[in-house]
Design an enzyme around this catalytic site. Structure first.
Site, PDB file in Angstrom:
ATOM      1  N   SER A 139      38.731   4.036 187.834  1.00  0.00           N
ATOM      2  CA  SER A 139      39.336   5.007 186.780  1.00  0.00           C
ATOM      3  C   SER A 139      39.762   4.111 185.492  1.00  0.00           C
ATOM      4  CB  SER A 139      40.416   5.715 187.343  1.00  0.00           C
ATOM      5  OG  SER A 139      41.243   6.447 186.219  1.00  0.00           O
ATOM      6  N   TYR A 152      48.234   6.451 192.816  1.00  0.00           N
ATOM      7  CA  TYR A 152      47.044   6.808 192.525  1.00  0.00           C
ATOM      8  C   TYR A 152      46.387   5.449 191.472  1.00  0.00           C
ATOM      9  CZ  TYR A 152      42.759   8.930 190.298  1.00  0.00           C
ATOM     10  OH  TYR A 152      41.680   8.903 189.883  1.00  0.00           O
TER      11      TYR A 152
HETATM   12  N1  LIG Z   1      38.391  13.740 187.001  1.00  0.00           N
HETATM   13  C1  LIG Z   1      38.784  12.776 186.276  1.00  0.00           C
HETATM   14  O1  LIG Z   1      39.355  13.006 185.278  1.00  0.00           O
HETATM   15  C2  LIG Z   1      38.641  11.396 186.868  1.00  0.00           C
HETATM   16  C3  LIG Z   1      39.147  10.517 186.303  1.00  0.00           C
HETATM   17  C4  LIG Z   1      38.767   9.047 186.683  1.00  0.00           C
HETATM   18  C5  LIG Z   1      38.200   8.663 187.931  1.00  0.00           C
HETATM   19  N2  LIG Z   1      38.303   9.759 188.808  1.00  0.00           N
HETATM   20  C6  LIG Z   1      37.695   9.607 189.952  1.00  0.00           C
HETATM   21  O2  LIG Z   1      36.565  10.320 190.439  1.00  0.00           O
HETATM   22  C7  LIG Z   1      36.207  10.410 191.609  1.00  0.00           C
HETATM   23  C8  LIG Z   1      35.764  11.727 191.901  1.00  0.00           C
HETATM   24  O3  LIG Z   1      36.710  12.665 191.376  1.00  0.00           O
HETATM   25  P1  LIG Z   1      36.401  14.141 190.890  1.00  0.00           P
HETATM   26  O4  LIG Z   1      37.113  13.790 189.280  1.00  0.00           O
HETATM   27  O5  LIG Z   1      34.850  14.411 190.764  1.00  0.00           O
HETATM   28  O6  LIG Z   1      37.065  15.255 191.665  1.00  0.00           O
HETATM   29  P2  LIG Z   1      36.743  16.382 192.662  1.00  0.00           P
HETATM   30  O7  LIG Z   1      35.985  17.263 191.816  1.00  0.00           O
HETATM   31  O8  LIG Z   1      37.954  16.709 193.132  1.00  0.00           O
HETATM   32  O9  LIG Z   1      35.852  15.501 193.756  1.00  0.00           O
HETATM   33  C9  LIG Z   1      36.381  14.758 194.920  1.00  0.00           C
HETATM   34  C10 LIG Z   1      35.162  14.606 195.937  1.00  0.00           C
HETATM   35  O10 LIG Z   1      35.868  13.849 196.828  1.00  0.00           O
HETATM   36  C11 LIG Z   1      35.605  14.378 198.082  1.00  0.00           C
HETATM   37  N3  LIG Z   1      36.812  14.338 199.040  1.00  0.00           N
HETATM   38  C12 LIG Z   1      38.071  14.346 198.881  1.00  0.00           C
HETATM   39  N4  LIG Z   1      38.696  13.947 199.774  1.00  0.00           N
HETATM   40  C13 LIG Z   1      37.867  13.586 200.978  1.00  0.00           C
HETATM   41  C14 LIG Z   1      37.743  13.252 202.079  1.00  0.00           C
HETATM   42  N5  LIG Z   1      39.195  13.085 202.916  1.00  0.00           N
HETATM   43  N6  LIG Z   1      36.865  12.692 202.777  1.00  0.00           N
HETATM   44  C15 LIG Z   1      35.337  12.915 202.203  1.00  0.00           C
HETATM   45  N7  LIG Z   1      35.433  13.257 200.967  1.00  0.00           N
HETATM   46  C16 LIG Z   1      36.597  13.743 200.416  1.00  0.00           C
HETATM   47  C17 LIG Z   1      35.578  16.199 197.787  1.00  0.00           C
HETATM   48  O11 LIG Z   1      34.876  16.710 198.677  1.00  0.00           O
HETATM   49  P3  LIG Z   1      35.278  17.370 200.090  1.00  0.00           P
HETATM   50  O12 LIG Z   1      36.484  18.413 199.316  1.00  0.00           O
HETATM   51  O13 LIG Z   1      34.324  18.373 200.189  1.00  0.00           O
HETATM   52  O14 LIG Z   1      35.622  16.614 200.975  1.00  0.00           O
HETATM   53  C18 LIG Z   1      34.926  15.903 196.643  1.00  0.00           C
HETATM   54  O15 LIG Z   1      33.468  16.245 196.463  1.00  0.00           O
HETATM   55  C19 LIG Z   1      37.610   9.950 192.397  1.00  0.00           C
HETATM   56  O16 LIG Z   1      37.641   8.944 193.108  1.00  0.00           O
HETATM   57  C20 LIG Z   1      38.429  10.121 191.101  1.00  0.00           C
HETATM   58  O17 LIG Z   1      39.780   9.211 191.550  1.00  0.00           O
HETATM   59  C21 LIG Z   1      38.315  11.102 188.217  1.00  0.00           C
END
Ligand SMILES: NC(=O)c1ccc[n+]([C@@H]2O[C@H](COP(=O)([O-])OP(=O)(O)OC[C@H]3O[C@@H](n4cnc5c(N)ncnc54)[C@H](OP(=O)(O)O)[C@@H]3O)[C@@H](O)[C@H]2O)c1
Length: 263
Positions: A139, A152
């Site tokens: 991130s 985080y």
């Molecule tokens: N959105 C932002 O602003 C942002 C910015 C920078 C970085 N990120 C990073 O991007 C990545 C994806 O996040 P996102 O924004 O797409 O959020 P999201 O829509 O909440 O996606 C998170 C994904 O991780 C999976 N997950 C969560 N806990 C898990 C576990 N214990 N085991 C296996 N899978 C798990 C969830 O699937 P299930 O619930 O089906 O397990 C979901 O598919 C993360 O690493 C986040 O830190 C996000």
């Protein structure tokens, strides 16, 4: 047998958008997450639309035994992973000492340990077979300390540094390593982290997961080391290098406090 991209956290958000962008380019996929219904329908839909082989595995990656089971199954299957996308992750907002420890531990298990273990196991196989590619999702916040989202931000700093270092180590084995550092992206992330994202909604910083995925897939082709989608996010990532650390801590803390329901 096709060679697969294994994507963790492919049931929603950035992981799902990456799965779609890769399937569109004819990439066979193994999708990993916890929600069976979501993965089942995504796998079916992507296979139908793009004519690629899409498998899925249910695994709570924060549970070391479940992760061992997944790795064992992958090894037994003989399926070759040509691209590993370590995307699964979550954040939590609030004062560190007031957070539920089990949730903070789960975050370290998922964002840090599961990612490191997958890099170790699958990166090791790639190195032995002479090639492959790894994309770790960090991130922009990995570039700075983040009061009120301390654990985080620190977990993402780990991902950023591990990825850059592995890139150097694995280069001689033909394994490419990139790290994706998105800024605010419209996904379920904010709701899950108890962050009030409506204040960010109108902001030009907010990107769609599809935009992030498109930029990422193009950058992967060019084997970019650090992928930061959008110039605003690049500015956010690199400006801490020019400012004094006390100012960086202060700005990050203020920004987090403004979107968190803190007492
Ligand atoms: N959105 C932002 O602003 C942002 C910015 C920078 C970085 N990120 C990073 O991007 C990545 C994806 O996040 P996102 O924004 O797409 O959020 P999201 O829509 O909440 O996606 C998170 C994904 O991780 C999976 N997950 C969560 N806990 C898990 C576990 N214990 N085991 C296996 N899978 C798990 C969830 O699937 P299930 O619930 O089906 O397990 C979901 O598919 C993360 O690493 C986040 O830190 C996000």
């Amino acid at each position: 047998m096709p060679r697969y991209a294994l994507i963790t956290g492919a049931s929603s958000g950035i992981g799902l958008a990456l799965a779609e962008a890769l399937a569109r380019r004819g990439q066979a996929l193994i999708l990993v997450a916890r929600q069976r219904d979501a993965l089942e329908s995504i796998a079916y839909e992507l296979a139908q639309r793009f004519g690629v082989d899409v498998l899925f595995r249910i695994c709570d990656l924060s549970e070391p035994l479940q992760l061992s089971g997944l790795l064992h199954e992958l090894e037994q299957s003989g399926r070759q992973i040509e691209l590993l996308v370590n995307n699964a992750g979550f954040g939590s907002g609030g004062a560190f000492v007031e957070q539920d420890w089990s949730r903070e531990q789960e975050m370290i298990e998922l964002n840090v340990l599961a990612l490191a273990r997958l890099c170790h196991a699958i990166g090791g196989q790639m190195a032995r077979s002479g090639g492959g590619q790894i994309l770790n999702v960090a991130s922009v916040v990995g570039f700075m300390p983040g009061p009120w989202m301390s654990n985080y931000y620190a977990s993402k700093a780990y991902v950023l540094h591990l990825s850059e270092a592995l890139r150097c180590e694995l280069k001689r084995h033909g394994v490419k390593v990139s790290v994706l550092c998105p800024g605010p992206t419209r996904t379920a992330f904010f709701r899950n982290a108890s962050v009030e994202a409506t204040r960010l909604d109108g902001s030009k910083l907010m990107m769609s997961p599809e935009e992030v995925a498109l930029i990422t897939v193009k950058a992967l082709r060019r084997n970019k080391a650090i992928i930061i989608p959008g110039w605003r996010n690049r500015l956010m990532a690199w400006s801490p290098r020019l400012a004094p650390r006390w100012l960086v801590r202060w700005i990050a803390g203020r920004a987090n406090r403004s979107v968190l329901p803190l007492r």
